[in-house]
Structure formats: C-alpha cells, structure tokens
Scaffold this motif. Structure first.
Motif, PDB file in Angstrom:
ATOM      1  N   LEU A 118       0.826  -1.212   0.000  1.00  0.00           N
ATOM      2  CA  LEU A 118       0.000   0.000   0.000  1.00  0.00           C
ATOM      3  C   LEU A 118       0.859   1.262   0.000  1.00  0.00           C
ATOM      4  CD1 LEU A 118      -2.780  -1.031   2.539  1.00  0.00           C
ATOM      5  CD2 LEU A 118      -2.902  -0.989   0.047  1.00  0.00           C
ATOM      6  N   VAL A 119       1.928   1.238   0.776  1.00  0.00           N
ATOM      7  CA  VAL A 119       2.814   2.404   0.844  1.00  0.00           C
ATOM      8  C   VAL A 119       3.536   2.598  -0.481  1.00  0.00           C
ATOM      9  CG1 VAL A 119       4.822   3.393   2.034  1.00  0.00           C
ATOM     10  CG2 VAL A 119       3.054   2.209   3.355  1.00  0.00           C
ATOM     11  N   ASP A 120       3.821   1.502  -1.182  1.00  0.00           N
ATOM     12  CA  ASP A 120       4.572   1.560  -2.432  1.00  0.00           C
ATOM     13  C   ASP A 120       3.760   2.136  -3.600  1.00  0.00           C
ATOM     14  OD1 ASP A 120       6.985   1.114  -3.872  1.00  0.00           O
ATOM     15  OD2 ASP A 120       6.082  -0.652  -4.787  1.00  0.00           O
ATOM     16  N   ILE A 121       2.438   2.130  -3.496  1.00  0.00           N
ATOM     17  CA  ILE A 121       1.615   2.731  -4.553  1.00  0.00           C
ATOM     18  C   ILE A 121       1.918   4.228  -4.574  1.00  0.00           C
ATOM     19  CG2 ILE A 121      -0.735   3.204  -5.360  1.00  0.00           C
ATOM     20  CD1 ILE A 121      -1.619   0.673  -3.804  1.00  0.00           C
ATOM     21  N   ASP A 122       1.973   4.802  -5.746  1.00  0.00           N
ATOM     22  CA  ASP A 122       2.317   6.215  -5.891  1.00  0.00           C
ATOM     23  C   ASP A 122       1.095   7.089  -5.602  1.00  0.00           C
ATOM     24  OD1 ASP A 122       3.648   8.542  -6.445  1.00  0.00           O
ATOM     25  OD2 ASP A 122       3.884   8.162  -8.585  1.00  0.00           O
ATOM     26  N   TRP A 123       0.819   7.327  -4.311  1.00  0.00           N
ATOM     27  CA  TRP A 123      -0.318   8.148  -3.916  1.00  0.00           C
ATOM     28  C   TRP A 123       0.147   9.285  -3.024  1.00  0.00           C
ATOM     29  CZ3 TRP A 123      -0.631   8.251   1.323  1.00  0.00           C
ATOM     30  CH2 TRP A 123      -0.211   7.124   2.042  1.00  0.00           C
ATOM     31  N   ASN A 124      -0.637  10.341  -3.049  1.00  0.00           N
ATOM     32  CA  ASN A 124      -0.413  11.511  -2.205  1.00  0.00           C
ATOM     33  C   ASN A 124      -1.746  11.902  -1.597  1.00  0.00           C
ATOM     34  OD1 ASN A 124       2.475  12.416  -2.950  1.00  0.00           O
ATOM     35  ND2 ASN A 124       1.494  12.005  -4.911  1.00  0.00           N
ATOM     36  N   VAL A 125      -1.706  12.535  -0.440  1.00  0.00           N
ATOM     37  CA  VAL A 125      -2.920  12.978   0.239  1.00  0.00           C
ATOM     38  C   VAL A 125      -2.945  14.496   0.240  1.00  0.00           C
ATOM     39  CG1 VAL A 125      -4.221  12.981   2.405  1.00  0.00           C
ATOM     40  CG2 VAL A 125      -2.920  10.961   1.741  1.00  0.00           C
ATOM     41  N   LYS A 185       1.353   4.964 -11.558  1.00  0.00           N
ATOM     42  CA  LYS A 185       0.425   6.038 -11.853  1.00  0.00           C
ATOM     43  C   LYS A 185       0.314   6.917 -10.611  1.00  0.00           C
ATOM     44  CE  LYS A 185      -2.356   2.773 -14.441  1.00  0.00           C
ATOM     45  NZ  LYS A 185      -3.642   2.119 -14.540  1.00  0.00           N
ATOM     46  N   PRO A 186       0.492   8.205 -10.771  1.00  0.00           N
ATOM     47  CA  PRO A 186       0.333   9.055  -9.585  1.00  0.00           C
ATOM     48  C   PRO A 186      -1.156   9.211  -9.237  1.00  0.00           C
ATOM     49  CG  PRO A 186       0.857  10.381 -11.508  1.00  0.00           C
ATOM     50  CD  PRO A 186       0.893   8.938 -11.947  1.00  0.00           C
ATOM     51  N   TRP A 187      -1.483   9.018  -7.985  1.00  0.00           N
ATOM     52  CA  TRP A 187      -2.851   9.169  -7.487  1.00  0.00           C
ATOM     53  C   TRP A 187      -2.863  10.245  -6.417  1.00  0.00           C
ATOM     54  CZ3 TRP A 187      -7.062   6.220  -9.040  1.00  0.00           C
ATOM     55  CH2 TRP A 187      -6.780   5.123  -9.858  1.00  0.00           C
ATOM     56  N   PHE A 188      -3.949  10.993  -6.359  1.00  0.00           N
ATOM     57  CA  PHE A 188      -4.120  11.996  -5.321  1.00  0.00           C
ATOM     58  C   PHE A 188      -5.394  11.686  -4.567  1.00  0.00           C
ATOM     59  CE2 PHE A 188      -1.241  13.803  -8.273  1.00  0.00           C
ATOM     60  CZ  PHE A 188      -0.377  14.566  -7.493  1.00  0.00           C
ATOM     61  N   ILE A 189      -5.284  11.508  -3.276  1.00  0.00           N
ATOM     62  CA  ILE A 189      -6.442  11.282  -2.421  1.00  0.00           C
ATOM     63  C   ILE A 189      -6.759  12.624  -1.792  1.00  0.00           C
ATOM     64  CG2 ILE A 189      -7.326  10.089  -0.389  1.00  0.00           C
ATOM     65  CD1 ILE A 189      -5.319   7.817  -1.081  1.00  0.00           C
ATOM     66  N   ILE A 190      -7.908  13.158  -2.150  1.00  0.00           N
ATOM     67  CA  ILE A 190      -8.291  14.490  -1.681  1.00  0.00           C
ATOM     68  C   ILE A 190      -9.344  14.328  -0.601  1.00  0.00           C
ATOM     69  CG2 ILE A 190      -9.211  16.724  -2.371  1.00  0.00           C
ATOM     70  CD1 ILE A 190      -8.193  16.067  -5.226  1.00  0.00           C
ATOM     71  N   HIS A 248      -7.092  10.388 -10.178  1.00  0.00           N
ATOM     72  CA  HIS A 248      -6.001   9.766 -10.921  1.00  0.00           C
ATOM     73  C   HIS A 248      -5.580  10.678 -12.054  1.00  0.00           C
ATOM     74  CE1 HIS A 248      -4.674   7.131 -14.303  1.00  0.00           C
ATOM     75  NE2 HIS A 248      -3.837   6.794 -13.365  1.00  0.00           N
ATOM     76  N   PHE A 249      -4.289  11.000 -12.098  1.00  0.00           N
ATOM     77  CA  PHE A 249      -3.720  11.705 -13.233  1.00  0.00           C
ATOM     78  C   PHE A 249      -3.001  10.660 -14.068  1.00  0.00           C
ATOM     79  CE2 PHE A 249      -4.500  16.014 -12.220  1.00  0.00           C
ATOM     80  CZ  PHE A 249      -4.486  16.106 -10.845  1.00  0.00           C
ATOM     81  N   PRO A 250      -3.349  10.535 -15.337  1.00  0.00           N
ATOM     82  CA  PRO A 250      -2.672   9.518 -16.151  1.00  0.00           C
ATOM     83  C   PRO A 250      -1.174   9.807 -16.231  1.00  0.00           C
ATOM     84  CG  PRO A 250      -4.258  10.796 -17.454  1.00  0.00           C
ATOM     85  CD  PRO A 250      -4.315  11.308 -16.062  1.00  0.00           C
ATOM     86  N   ALA A 293      -8.506   2.320  -0.843  1.00  0.00           N
ATOM     87  CA  ALA A 293      -9.005   1.080  -1.465  1.00  0.00           C
ATOM     88  C   ALA A 293      -9.314   1.319  -2.945  1.00  0.00           C
ATOM     89  CB  ALA A 293     -10.241   0.570  -0.729  1.00  0.00           C
ATOM     90  N   HIS A 294      -9.872   2.492  -3.280  1.00  0.00           N
ATOM     91  CA  HIS A 294     -10.091   2.805  -4.700  1.00  0.00           C
ATOM     92  C   HIS A 294      -8.757   2.835  -5.449  1.00  0.00           C
ATOM     93  CE1 HIS A 294     -14.362   3.588  -4.795  1.00  0.00           C
ATOM     94  NE2 HIS A 294     -14.278   4.472  -3.823  1.00  0.00           N
ATOM     95  N   VAL A 295      -7.750   3.419  -4.837  1.00  0.00           N
ATOM     96  CA  VAL A 295      -6.426   3.469  -5.458  1.00  0.00           C
ATOM     97  C   VAL A 295      -5.873   2.045  -5.599  1.00  0.00           C
ATOM     98  CG1 VAL A 295      -4.046   4.288  -5.159  1.00  0.00           C
ATOM     99  CG2 VAL A 295      -5.967   5.809  -4.614  1.00  0.00           C
TER     100      VAL A 295
END
Length: 192
Positions: A42-49, A76-81, A62-64, A101-103
């Motif tokens: 989960l930490v390894d997924i490219d996400w930001n809050v 894929k960079p993801w942003f959790i807002i 999700h930004f492609p 979970a969506h990410v």
C-alpha cells in the motif's frame, strides 16, 4: 513496515491544510497502516494525500502517466483528496482507507465498456472499497452507517438512484478482482 518506516515514506506525500494537520494526518496514516498486513504494498503505490480548504468532498483522483517512462514502469500518480472540514482520527482513518481502497483497485473513474448499464459501476466499486476498508480493519462503528455497505435502503437510493440494489452491488463487490467482476457482470447482463 513499521510505523516509523511508514512515517519516513510519507515525507512529501501529505499536503494542504495547516502544517499541524499534515503532521497529524501522517501520524494517523502511519499508525493505521502499520497494523495492516502487507502494508508495504500500500505504501509503495504512488499516492499523495491532499487536505484542501473547507467545503470539499473526499475522493480519489487519478492523473494519467505523463511520460512513456512512467508508463513502462506502470506507476500512476494518485491523489487522495480529503474533505476540508476538520476530521477526528477515526473518521479520517476510515475515509482515507476507503479512498486508498479505490487506489488499490485502480478505480480511475472510467466505466469499463463491458458494463451494459453505466450507473451500475459506481455502486459496485464503492461497496468494494468499503469491503476492502473493512478487511484492513478501518471501519469505525461510529461511522458504520455512513458507509455504502451499511447504509439503509433510503440512503442507498439517494446515493445511487436508478441503479442496482445494495445486495446486488455487494454480490459483485465481494468478487474483488475487477476482471472477474466484469466477467460475472457480462454473464448476468449480456450486451445484445
């Protein structure tokens, strides 16, 4: 990963809000993720809050990938807002983990072409995110009724008017794997 390792990995991944809110969010995320089995995935997924200003709603975004290099590594960079209203720890953790979970499932907002009735897809993925959030142990009893999985029928119909029933969405969501959900959906709702 330990809580400390996760905290280190969160450097630069929580933005917005006030500085004390960023620090608090990092601690809450790291503390909770430390309790999740296989948390490194989960930490390894490219996400930001992002904790934006007031009156916004929680969602994943999700930004492609922008370059062929990003595509080649499959990241894929993801942003959790998260909503701008100040949340307590339990509400924050439950909301964050639902969006994560969506990410995790790569729910990018695109309805698969095999889905005959487009209004069916959103309830399936929302319930699936709730089920995964529960599996990770993030469901908080105080906020249980606010989830798609546990809301009452009236609330379900407000969330998803003219869609499938909560029971049917749950049936599909329990499958988990997107490709398998689509296969089962196509069997139940064949495109003519």
């Amino acid at each position: 990963m330990t809580r400390g390792e996760i905290l280190d990995a969160l450097d630069g991944r929580v933005a917005g809000g006030q500085p004390d809110e960023q620090d608090e969010a990092k601690v809450w995320i790291a503390t909770f993720l430390a309790s999740v089995e296989d948390n490194e995935k989960l930490v390894d997924i490219d996400w930001n809050v992002t904790i934006p200003s007031k009156n916004s709603s929680a969602k994943q975004f999700h930004f492609p990938p922008l370059t062929p290099e990003q595509l080649s590594v499959g990241r894929k960079p993801w942003f959790i807002i998260l909503s701008g209203g100040k949340m307590g720890k339990d509400e924050f953790v439950q909301t964050f983990m639902h969006e994560l979970a969506h990410v995790y499932y790569e729910d990018d907002g695109i309805i698969p072409p095999e889905i005959k009735e487009p209004q069916h897809w959103q309830p399936i993925i929302e319930v699936r995110a709730d089920l995964q959030m529960e599996k990770w142990g993030a469901l908080r009893s105080k906020f249980k009724a606010d989830t798609y999985t546990h809301c009452d029928k009236k609330q379900w119909e407000r969330y998803f008017p003219n869609s499938m029933s909560q029971e049917e969405a749950l049936e599909f969501a329990k499958i988990g794997n997107t490709d398998q959900i689509i296969t089962q959906y196509k069997n139940k709702y064949p495109i003519k």
